[in-house]
Design an enzyme around this catalytic site. Structure first.
Site, PDB file in Angstrom:
ATOM      1  N   ASP A 215      75.602  69.485  -3.371  1.00 37.45           N
ATOM      2  CA  ASP A 215      76.158  68.237  -3.919  1.00 37.45           C
ATOM      3  C   ASP A 215      75.120  67.376  -4.618  1.00 37.45           C
ATOM      4  OD1 ASP A 215      74.698  67.282  -1.802  1.00 37.45           O
ATOM      5  OD2 ASP A 215      76.390  66.380  -0.732  1.00 37.45           O
ATOM      6  N   ASP A 239      72.580  63.003  -6.086  1.00 35.90           N
ATOM      7  CA  ASP A 239      73.062  62.279  -4.906  1.00 35.90           C
ATOM      8  C   ASP A 239      71.868  61.651  -4.189  1.00 35.90           C
ATOM      9  OD1 ASP A 239      74.811  61.280  -3.044  1.00 35.90           O
ATOM     10  OD2 ASP A 239      75.178  63.164  -2.048  1.00 35.90           O
ATOM     11  N   ASP A 243      68.989  63.711   3.091  1.00 37.49           N
ATOM     12  CA  ASP A 243      70.096  63.393   4.002  1.00 37.49           C
ATOM     13  C   ASP A 243      69.856  64.107   5.326  1.00 37.49           C
ATOM     14  OD1 ASP A 243      71.226  62.064   1.893  1.00 37.49           O
ATOM     15  OD2 ASP A 243      73.137  63.140   1.954  1.00 37.49           O
ATOM     16  N   ARG A 294      68.626  52.545   0.526  1.00 35.48           N
ATOM     17  CA  ARG A 294      68.455  53.589   1.539  1.00 35.48           C
ATOM     18  C   ARG A 294      66.991  53.979   1.735  1.00 35.48           C
ATOM     19  NH1 ARG A 294      73.600  57.765   0.741  1.00 35.48           N
ATOM     20  NH2 ARG A 294      75.240  56.165   0.839  1.00 35.48           N
TER      21      ARG A 294
END
Length: 418
Positions: A215, A239, A243, A294
């Site tokens: 992704d 993205d 993660d 983030r």
């Protein structure tokens, strides 16, 4: 004044010795570093003394293009780097790097128990049956491997790179880029180290076999444990850059440089994944530049964010939801110039009555510049013995520029300290 002058002459003498005999580099590094620390603290007085006595010598010492500064501008300042970077034999003893991990990933060994596997080919033609010599072939082997690279290479992945347990991807000694294709996926495995890789311009890519597509994350860590990501440079993905989700834990993200991107680090998939309550992640000695948000963004778990350099943001620096515990210790936060962007923190999916009980704590070692403001909540948590064991001792935030000056991929030459 005479004392400051002598200190400057002492520094110059060692610089010339290093230039004339590179073998002395490791022995003199600590002395020069200590002298630089002194000069940093007494820069104005020392500069005034030298300017009055010898302006030409002052100019040579402060020349940012000098060989002396090239050799010593980035010392091994933090505990991870001090563990290995000063050793000239790092290329002959690569697996020793595994002894340097700290934080919640402490004990991660990657492929240290296995053989050295050398990537000789940058192609990625067949994800199902990868060709020997490729990176994909190495990471899919069902045995411990310490993966290195024969030469500089740019690897464009046709699909996400799925890494199996007990692997180290070690880019030291070569310029290795993973770019313009898929990223790295660490899913349902344990004991993985990713070190010294420049990952940029990752794209959404189709799946293969039973695997879903990529992704656009540079590195995805899902349902995995004992993961150490160190000295990587990450930028310009579709993205997120890193993660860590779906029950992953025992993760350290250290010495990385995040640039030119929206979302840097996501810790916790979404507010429905309660398995992330067990997540423990250390974010240490990283540099964030040109990042919107983030740094990191957290859910549910326990997170130490220690001695990172947050050089502005577009929305917030540290954020989260679902009652995470976030300990900010010894970080540097330099706020953007816009008046509405001074707040370091952002809480979502909860009103103040709820989030005021979340343990988001800023230590007195944090440094706030250009009007940056950290909004704390909750109380200082009582740490479990395991949490206490894996905490990194924070240095004052004013030391962060030095602690993070070598964040990202290093240029390491075999036979020399890195």
């Amino acid at each position: 004044m005479e004392y400051h002058y002598l200190v400057l002459i002492f520094t110059l003498t060692f610089a010339l010795m290093v230039q004339s005999n590179s073998a002395w580099l490791g022995k003199t590094e600590k002395i020069i570093a200590d002298t630089e620390d002194y000069l940093d603290k007494n820069a104005n007085a020392a500069a005034a003394a030298m300017e009055a006595y010898n302006p030409e010598l002052l100019a040579s010492l402060t020349d940012t293009d000098s060989t002396r500064r090239d050799l010593h501008e980035c010392h091994a300042r933090n505990p991870i780097d001090k563990c290995w970077r000063g050793k000239a034999d790092w290329a002959e003893n690569r697996q020793a790097l595994a002894q340097c991990v700290t934080g919640f990933a402490k004990g991660t060994t990657g492929g240290a128990a296995g053989e050295i596997y050398t990537v000789t080919c940058c192609s990625d033609e067949d994800a199902t049956n990868p060709r020997p010599g490729t990176l994909r072939y190495g990471v899919t082997q069902e045995k411990p491997l310490w993966i290195i690279f024969e030469r500089d290479m740019v690897i464009t992945l046709k699909h996400t790179l799925v890494v199996s347990s007990d692997k180290t991807i070690d880019g030291r000694g070569a310029k290795v880029e993973i770019a313009h294709g898929g990223g790295i996926t660490i899913h349902g495995v344990n004991n993985v180290i990713v070190h010294g890789i420049n990952i940029h311009d990752v794209r959404e890519m189709p799946g293969f076999g039973s695997r879903c597509g990529c992704d656009g994350d540079a590195i995805t860590v899902k349902s995995s444990s004992k993961i150490w990501i160190d000295h990587c440079s990450l930028s310009k993905g579709v993205d997120g850059l890193i993660d860590v989700t779906v029950g992953s834990t025992a993760v350290t993200i250290s010495n990385c440089k995040f640039t030119n991107h929206d979302k840097a680090i996501l810790l916790g998939a979404d507010d429905k994944h309660t398995e992330d309550k067990a997540m423990h992640v250390t974010v240490a000695y990283n540099k964030f530049e040109g990042i919107t948000q983030r740094m990191p963004r957290c859910r549910f778990g326990f997170f130490q964010v220690v001695n990172n350099d947050h050089c502005g943001w577009g929305i917030y620096a540290i954020g989260g939801s679902s009652n995470p515990t976030i300990l900010s210790q010894g970080n540097r936060f330099c706020a953007p110039n816009e008046a509405h962007l001074k707040k370091v923190t952002m809480r979502t999916n909860a009103n103040e009555e709820e989030w005021k009980n979340w343990n988001w704590r800023s230590s007195d070692k944090d440094v706030f510049e250009n009007g940056a403001v950290f909004v704390p909540s909750g109380v200082d948590p009582q740490l479990t013995p395991e949490q206490q064991e894996h905490m990194i001792e924070a240095e004052p935030g004013c030391h962060v520029p030095k602690l993070t000056c070598c964040a990202g991929v290093l240029s390491c030459v075999p036979g020399q300290p890195c």
